[in-house]
Design a protein around this motif. Sequence first.
Motif, short mmCIF file in Angstrom:
data_model
loop_
_atom_site.label_atom_id
_atom_site.label_comp_id
_atom_site.label_asym_id
_atom_site.label_seq_id
_atom_site.Cartn_x
_atom_site.Cartn_y
_atom_site.Cartn_z
N VAL A 1 1.07 -1.10 -0.31
CA VAL A 1 0.01 0.21 0.08
C VAL A 1 0.88 1.21 -0.20
CG1 VAL A 1 -1.43 1.22 1.02
CG2 VAL A 1 -2.07 -1.30 1.28
N THR A 2 0.64 2.56 -0.76
CA THR A 2 1.26 3.35 -0.97
C THR A 2 0.03 4.18 -0.92
OG1 THR A 2 2.79 2.07 -2.31
CG2 THR A 2 2.77 5.20 -2.25
N ILE A 3 0.23 5.73 0.38
CA ILE A 3 -0.82 6.42 0.11
C ILE A 3 0.28 7.74 0.32
CG2 ILE A 3 -0.78 6.41 2.68
CD1 ILE A 3 -3.78 6.61 2.44
N ILE B 1 -0.32 -7.84 4.40
CA ILE B 1 -0.67 -6.08 4.12
C ILE B 1 0.94 -6.43 4.36
CG2 ILE B 1 -0.42 -3.53 4.11
CD1 ILE B 1 -4.48 -4.61 4.73
N VAL B 2 2.05 -6.40 3.77
CA VAL B 2 3.28 -6.49 3.79
C VAL B 2 4.13 -5.48 4.14
CG1 VAL B 2 3.21 -8.87 3.90
CG2 VAL B 2 4.10 -7.33 1.93
N GLY B 3 4.00 -4.04 3.65
CA GLY B 3 4.54 -2.68 3.50
C GLY B 3 3.93 -1.81 2.70
N GLY B 4 4.95 -1.09 1.80
CA GLY B 4 4.13 -0.16 1.14
C GLY B 4 5.01 1.25 1.07
N GLU B 5 4.52 2.78 1.10
CA GLU B 5 4.93 3.83 1.09
C GLU B 5 4.48 4.61 1.67
OE1 GLU B 5 7.53 6.03 -1.49
OE2 GLU B 5 8.11 3.64 -1.78
N ASN B 6 4.51 5.33 2.49
CA ASN B 6 4.23 6.86 2.30
C ASN B 6 4.41 8.23 1.95
OD1 ASN B 6 2.18 5.60 4.71
ND2 ASN B 6 3.34 5.65 5.90
N ASP B 7 3.77 9.21 1.53
CA ASP B 7 4.96 9.91 1.46
C ASP B 7 3.52 11.27 1.46
OD1 ASP B 7 5.84 11.52 -0.90
OD2 ASP B 7 4.57 10.82 -2.27
N ASP B 8 4.67 12.29 1.45
CA ASP B 8 4.26 14.02 1.86
C ASP B 8 3.42 14.32 0.33
OD1 ASP B 8 3.15 15.54 2.67
OD2 ASP B 8 5.41 16.71 3.68
N GLU B 9 2.72 14.48 0.30
CA GLU B 9 1.61 15.25 -0.62
C GLU B 9 2.11 16.64 -0.17
OE1 GLU B 9 0.74 15.80 -4.69
OE2 GLU B 9 1.98 13.54 -4.03
N HIS C 1 -2.77 4.16 -3.32
CA HIS C 1 -2.45 2.43 -3.90
C HIS C 1 -2.12 1.13 -3.08
CE1 HIS C 1 -0.61 5.70 -7.22
NE2 HIS C 1 -1.04 6.29 -5.98
N CYS C 2 -3.27 1.02 -3.77
CA CYS C 2 -2.61 -0.72 -3.51
C CYS C 2 -2.28 -1.63 -4.72
CB CYS C 2 -4.04 -0.84 -2.74
SG CYS C 2 -4.28 -3.16 -2.22
N ARG C 3 -1.29 -2.70 -4.14
CA ARG C 3 -0.99 -3.81 -5.33
C ARG C 3 -1.19 -5.24 -4.88
NH1 ARG C 3 2.15 -3.34 -10.26
NH2 ARG C 3 2.57 -1.43 -9.82
N CYS C 4 -1.12 -6.00 -5.38
CA CYS C 4 -0.92 -6.93 -4.95
C CYS C 4 -0.58 -8.15 -6.25
CB CYS C 4 -2.74 -7.90 -5.43
SG CYS C 4 -3.14 -7.25 -3.51
N SER C 5 0.69 -8.57 -6.09
CA SER C 5 1.52 -9.07 -6.87
C SER C 5 1.50 -10.60 -6.56
CB SER C 5 2.87 -8.82 -7.12
OG SER C 5 2.84 -7.95 -8.07
N VAL C 6 1.09 -12.05 -7.27
CA VAL C 6 1.32 -13.06 -7.62
C VAL C 6 1.96 -13.88 -8.60
CG1 VAL C 6 -0.48 -13.50 -5.70
CG2 VAL C 6 -0.67 -13.93 -8.67
N PHE C 7 2.69 -15.25 -8.41
CA PHE C 7 3.30 -16.48 -9.19
C PHE C 7 1.42 -17.02 -9.84
CE2 PHE C 7 6.78 -14.50 -7.80
CZ PHE C 7 7.96 -14.07 -8.69
#
Length: 124
Positions: free
Chosen positions: A49-51, A80-88, A96-102
Amino acid sequence: MAAVSKRMRLVEAFILPKTRPPEKIGHKALARCLSDIAAMAGTPTAALVTIALPAKFDVKFIEAIYAGMSALAQKHGVAIVGGENDDESGAYFDFHCRCSVFVARGKAVLRSGAKAGDAIFCDG
Protein backbone atom coordinates in the motif's frame (compact mmCIF):
# COMPACT_ATOMS: atom_id res chain seq x y z
CA MET A 1 5.77 -19.58 -13.16
CA ALA A 2 4.19 -16.41 -14.52
CA ALA A 3 3.96 -13.18 -12.54
CA VAL A 4 0.50 -11.65 -12.19
CA SER A 5 0.16 -8.15 -10.74
CA LYS A 6 -2.64 -5.67 -10.17
CA ARG A 7 -2.42 -2.08 -8.96
CA MET A 8 -5.46 -0.09 -7.87
CA ARG A 9 -5.29 3.68 -7.54
CA LEU A 10 -7.88 5.80 -5.77
CA VAL A 11 -7.55 9.57 -5.89
CA GLU A 12 -9.79 11.47 -3.51
CA ALA A 13 -10.60 14.29 -5.94
CA PHE A 14 -11.63 12.07 -8.85
CA ILE A 15 -13.02 8.78 -7.60
CA LEU A 16 -14.06 9.04 -3.98
CA PRO A 17 -17.10 10.98 -2.84
CA LYS A 18 -16.45 12.77 0.44
CA THR A 19 -19.45 11.00 1.94
CA ARG A 20 -17.97 7.50 1.47
CA PRO A 21 -16.96 5.93 4.80
CA PRO A 22 -13.17 5.51 4.93
CA GLU A 23 -13.43 1.80 5.79
CA LYS A 24 -15.18 1.30 2.45
CA ILE A 25 -12.37 3.12 0.64
CA GLY A 26 -9.81 0.67 2.03
CA HIS A 27 -12.08 -2.28 1.34
CA LYS A 28 -12.66 -1.14 -2.27
CA ALA A 29 -8.97 -0.66 -3.03
CA LEU A 30 -7.98 -4.12 -1.84
CA ALA A 31 -11.12 -5.83 -3.17
CA ARG A 32 -10.46 -4.61 -6.69
CA CYS A 33 -6.92 -5.98 -6.57
CA LEU A 34 -8.03 -9.32 -5.13
CA SER A 35 -10.81 -9.64 -7.67
CA ASP A 36 -8.56 -8.95 -10.65
CA ILE A 37 -5.92 -11.39 -9.40
CA ALA A 38 -8.58 -14.09 -8.83
CA ALA A 39 -9.97 -13.47 -12.34
CA MET A 40 -6.52 -14.39 -13.67
CA ALA A 41 -6.50 -17.63 -11.62
CA GLY A 42 -4.10 -16.24 -9.02
CA THR A 43 -4.33 -16.49 -5.25
CA PRO A 44 -2.85 -13.38 -3.66
CA THR A 45 -1.10 -13.69 -0.32
CA ALA A 46 0.35 -10.19 0.11
CA ALA A 47 -0.41 -6.57 -0.69
CA LEU A 48 1.60 -3.36 -0.76
CA VAL A 49 0.00 0.00 0.00
CA THR A 50 1.25 3.46 -0.90
CA ILE A 51 -0.53 6.56 0.29
CA ALA A 52 0.30 10.19 -0.48
CA LEU A 53 -1.19 12.56 2.04
CA PRO A 54 -2.02 16.25 1.78
CA ALA A 55 -0.41 18.65 4.24
CA LYS A 56 -3.56 18.57 6.38
CA PHE A 57 -5.23 15.20 6.90
CA ASP A 58 -7.29 13.43 9.51
CA VAL A 59 -5.30 10.61 11.11
CA LYS A 60 -8.51 8.81 12.15
CA PHE A 61 -9.70 8.87 8.52
CA ILE A 62 -6.47 7.23 7.32
CA GLU A 63 -6.56 4.67 10.15
CA ALA A 64 -10.13 3.79 9.15
CA ILE A 65 -9.04 3.26 5.53
CA TYR A 66 -6.43 0.77 6.75
CA ALA A 67 -8.99 -0.86 9.07
CA GLY A 68 -11.31 -1.54 6.12
CA MET A 69 -8.46 -2.92 4.07
CA SER A 70 -7.12 -5.01 6.94
CA ALA A 71 -10.53 -6.59 7.62
CA LEU A 72 -10.79 -7.76 4.02
CA ALA A 73 -7.16 -8.86 3.94
CA GLN A 74 -7.67 -11.01 7.04
CA LYS A 75 -10.83 -12.56 5.58
CA HIS A 76 -8.88 -13.67 2.48
CA GLY A 77 -5.58 -14.60 4.12
CA VAL A 78 -3.70 -11.67 2.57
CA ALA A 79 -0.96 -9.90 4.51
CA ILE A 80 -0.36 -6.19 4.06
CA VAL A 81 3.42 -6.46 3.98
CA GLY A 82 4.56 -2.94 3.32
CA GLY A 83 4.39 -0.04 0.97
CA GLU A 84 5.18 3.60 1.26
CA ASN A 85 3.93 6.84 2.74
CA ASP A 86 4.50 10.02 0.81
CA ASP A 87 4.11 13.64 1.79
CA GLU A 88 1.95 15.25 -0.88
CA SER A 89 1.60 19.01 -0.97
CA GLY A 90 -1.72 18.83 -2.85
CA ALA A 91 -5.18 19.10 -1.36
CA TYR A 92 -6.12 15.43 -1.87
CA PHE A 93 -4.87 12.04 -0.83
CA ASP A 94 -3.73 9.52 -3.42
CA PHE A 95 -3.97 5.84 -2.47
CA HIS A 96 -2.42 2.84 -4.25
CA CYS A 97 -2.79 -0.86 -3.48
CA ARG A 98 -0.83 -3.58 -5.32
CA CYS A 99 -1.09 -7.36 -5.19
CA SER A 100 1.33 -9.58 -7.07
CA VAL A 101 1.44 -13.37 -7.27
CA PHE A 102 2.93 -16.15 -9.31
CA VAL A 103 0.71 -18.49 -11.29
CA ALA A 104 1.89 -21.77 -12.81
CA ARG A 105 2.99 -21.17 -16.39
CA GLY A 106 0.07 -21.64 -18.77
CA LYS A 107 -2.53 -21.45 -15.97
CA ALA A 108 -3.04 -17.67 -15.83
CA VAL A 109 -6.38 -16.67 -17.32
CA LEU A 110 -5.86 -13.70 -19.65
CA ARG A 111 -8.28 -11.53 -21.59
CA SER A 112 -6.50 -12.59 -24.75
CA GLY A 113 -7.76 -16.13 -24.16
CA ALA A 114 -11.42 -15.12 -24.47
CA LYS A 115 -13.44 -16.78 -27.24
CA ALA A 116 -16.84 -16.09 -28.76
CA GLY A 117 -19.50 -17.63 -26.52
CA ASP A 118 -17.50 -17.28 -23.27
CA ALA A 119 -19.42 -15.96 -20.27
CA ILE A 120 -18.39 -12.52 -19.05
CA PHE A 121 -18.75 -11.51 -15.41
CA CYS A 122 -18.27 -7.98 -14.06
CA ASP A 123 -17.55 -7.32 -10.40
CA GLY A 124 -17.12 -3.59 -10.02
